[in-house]
Write a protein that holds these residues in place. Structure first.
Motif, PDB file in Angstrom:
ATOM      1  N   THR A 150      -9.901 -37.761 -21.616  1.00 56.72           N
ATOM      2  CA  THR A 150     -10.916 -37.010 -22.360  1.00 56.72           C
ATOM      3  C   THR A 150     -12.062 -36.563 -21.456  1.00 56.72           C
ATOM      4  O   THR A 150     -12.507 -35.403 -21.523  1.00 56.72           O
ATOM      5  N   ARG A 151     -12.559 -37.479 -20.628  1.00 55.60           N
ATOM      6  CA  ARG A 151     -13.749 -37.189 -19.825  1.00 55.60           C
ATOM      7  C   ARG A 151     -13.443 -36.501 -18.498  1.00 55.60           C
ATOM      8  O   ARG A 151     -14.265 -35.758 -17.973  1.00 55.60           O
ATOM      9  N   ARG A 152     -12.256 -36.774 -17.911  1.00 55.34           N
ATOM     10  CA  ARG A 152     -11.944 -36.239 -16.588  1.00 55.34           C
ATOM     11  C   ARG A 152     -10.519 -35.685 -16.561  1.00 55.34           C
ATOM     12  O   ARG A 152      -9.653 -36.191 -15.841  1.00 55.34           O
ATOM     13  N   LEU A 156      -8.164 -37.535 -10.688  1.00 56.50           N
ATOM     14  CA  LEU A 156      -7.700 -38.892 -10.401  1.00 56.50           C
ATOM     15  C   LEU A 156      -8.860 -39.852 -10.196  1.00 56.50           C
ATOM     16  O   LEU A 156      -8.743 -41.046 -10.468  1.00 56.50           O
ATOM     17  N   LEU A 157      -9.969 -39.358  -9.674  1.00 58.97           N
ATOM     18  CA  LEU A 157     -11.146 -40.179  -9.402  1.00 58.97           C
ATOM     19  C   LEU A 157     -12.398 -39.474  -9.909  1.00 58.97           C
ATOM     20  O   LEU A 157     -12.453 -38.229  -9.914  1.00 58.97           O
ATOM     21  N   PRO A 158     -13.419 -40.200 -10.310  1.00 56.63           N
ATOM     22  CA  PRO A 158     -13.417 -41.668 -10.456  1.00 56.63           C
ATOM     23  C   PRO A 158     -12.605 -42.104 -11.674  1.00 56.63           C
ATOM     24  O   PRO A 158     -12.307 -41.310 -12.553  1.00 56.63           O
ATOM     25  N   LEU A 159     -12.284 -43.391 -11.728  1.00 61.00           N
ATOM     26  CA  LEU A 159     -11.479 -43.971 -12.793  1.00 61.00           C
ATOM     27  C   LEU A 159     -12.372 -44.606 -13.861  1.00 61.00           C
ATOM     28  O   LEU A 159     -13.328 -45.317 -13.537  1.00 61.00           O
ATOM     29  N   GLU A 160     -12.055 -44.339 -15.115  1.00 59.36           N
ATOM     30  CA  GLU A 160     -12.747 -45.006 -16.219  1.00 59.36           C
ATOM     31  C   GLU A 160     -12.090 -46.374 -16.428  1.00 59.36           C
ATOM     32  O   GLU A 160     -10.921 -46.456 -16.818  1.00 59.36           O
ATOM     33  N   VAL A 161     -12.825 -47.428 -16.108  1.00 58.87           N
ATOM     34  CA  VAL A 161     -12.257 -48.772 -16.179  1.00 58.87           C
ATOM     35  C   VAL A 161     -13.134 -49.678 -17.026  1.00 58.87           C
ATOM     36  O   VAL A 161     -14.308 -49.386 -17.290  1.00 58.87           O
ATOM     37  N   SER A 162     -12.566 -50.778 -17.481  1.00 59.68           N
ATOM     38  CA  SER A 162     -13.323 -51.814 -18.198  1.00 59.68           C
ATOM     39  C   SER A 162     -12.921 -53.168 -17.646  1.00 59.68           C
ATOM     40  O   SER A 162     -11.760 -53.381 -17.281  1.00 59.68           O
TER      41      SER A 162
END
Length: 402
Positions: A150-152, A156-162
């Motif tokens: 959705t956002r990118r 490939l970068l940056p990565l949405e992580v939790s």
């Protein structure tokens, strides 16, 4: 009336005081005092200002001037903070207030927070896990695929992580640091007191500072943070009721102002709910009811809110109303009696309990030509906290269990 002072340092008023105190300070200080809601300040024809309580208790510090309004019935700081704290959290204990022997409210609050903070941080700042969602250039934890798309889109970068991070930047430390910072804004702290507070603040370096006016983060008491409990309960009271800011001429102002009528009502509500835990039914605060029946039209009905109602099997079984006012030789104002009669009639209960903040004897008033009784039940706030809670327990049992 007291004579005006050339440079007043402290003005102490009683909550029920009706004769104004006369004091001398500048117009900005008068405006700042008026804005706090603690006192009403009006010019005096002889010069200076007339100062009267405005229906609240607490303290306001404007530069070198300290104005205090003390509660009735010789309710000291320890009792005031107990009422505030218990209404907010029934786990609040009288010994959570450690500086009640100080001469003024701000000094006592600062000393109490310092002592409790030193105990809480004696073994270092508490750490814990918090959930973090970030955009990173390396994988850490779990990739949030949906957010990444959705956002990118196409990137490939940056990565949405939790991920979960072990840190001191947890709700408990944020609340404690916010209270320490609020205290450090007080105008007249002693150098020693300021140094102790600053030392505690330094131990929380790296903890996020809460924005002024932002809601406090939530925390749950556990074995891990049990030693933080007293400090956190006091910190929440400070953050909820105390402000510290700069006036128009860079004059520092601090205020701790509470409405005792609200404090008393909240305390009675929570204490009754706690006392009735385990008793069949449920206890509700601000119970909504109507004085009149629906008449088939869209016209509004007469809405009422009873302070506390205990409900059993869906039906009101007992009704209570808290009144922070003193009894008089002629008894309570008629309005209170009419109010309780209306509750009994609308809720179909035979007895109502009028809990008032004063010493005295229990009095039962039987209403003429009606099977209704109104019980005036005194609650002496000068009693020790354990005694107060014991009286509330007796009231709850007598009202609900008979």
């Amino acid at each position: 009336m007291p004579k005006a002072s050339e440079a007043p340092q402290q003005l102490i008023l009683d909550e029920l005081q009706q004769e104004p105190a006369l004091a001398a300070f500048d117009a900005e200080a008068a405006a700042l005092l008026n804005s706090t809601g603690l006192v009403s300040v009006q010019p005096d024809m002889r010069g200076g200002w007339q100062v009267l309580p405005a229906g609240r208790v607490g303290a306001v510090q404007v530069g070198d001037l300290l104005v205090q309004v003390r509660p009735k019935a010789k309710v000291g700081l320890d009792r005031l903070l107990f009422l505030l704290g218990y209404a907010q959290n029934p786990g609040f204990r009288p010994d959570d207030v450690a500086g009640a022997e100080e001469k003024d409210l701000f000094s006592a609050l600062a000393e109490s927070l310092t002592r409790q903070g030193e105990r809480a941080l004696a073994r270092g700042a508490l750490s814990g896990y918090i959930h973090v969602e970030e955009a990173l250039r390396t994988v850490r934890g779990r990739i949030r695929v949906g957010d990444q798309i959705t956002r990118r889109p196409g990137m490939l970068l940056p990565l949405e992580v939790s991920f979960d991070e072990f840190t001191i930047d947890i709700p408990e430390n944020r609340i404690l640091r916010a209270a320490l910072r609020r205290m450090l804004q007080l105008p007249r702290l002693s150098p020693v007191q300021r140094g102790r507070l600053a030392h505690l603040d330094a131990k929380l370096d790296g903890v996020t500072l809460l924005r002024a006016g932002a809601p406090l983060p939530t925390w749950d008491e556990s074995r891990a943070n049990a030693h933080y409990g007293p400090a956190l309960r006091l910190a929440e009271i400070i953050l909820s009721n105390m402000s510290a800011e700069t006036g128009l001429r860079r004059q520092r102002v601090a205020s701790f102002v509470v409405n005792m009528a609200t404090v008393f009502e909240d305390f009675v509500t929570v204490a009754l709910r706690e006392a009735l835990t385990g008793v069949p039914g449920r206890t509700e605060g601000q119970y909504e009811c109507f004085l009149d029946e629906p008449d088939g039209t869209r016209r509004s009905r007469v809405r009422m809110f009873a302070d506390v109602v205990h409900v059993v099997d869906g039906k009101p079984a007992a009704v209570f109303d808290a009144k922070y006012k003193a009894s008089s030789w002629s008894g309570y104002p008629n309005a209170d009696q009419y109010q309780m009669l209306a509750y009994c009639t609308a809720l179909s209960v035979p007895r109502a309990w009028l809990v008032y903040a004063d010493a005295g004897q229990v009095r039962v008033r039987k209403v003429e030509n009606a099977s209704v009784e109104i019980v005036e039940f005194p609650l002496d706030l000068s009693r020790a906290p354990k005694e107060l809670l014991a009286v509330i327990k007796y009231l709850a049992c007598r009202a609900v269990l008979g």
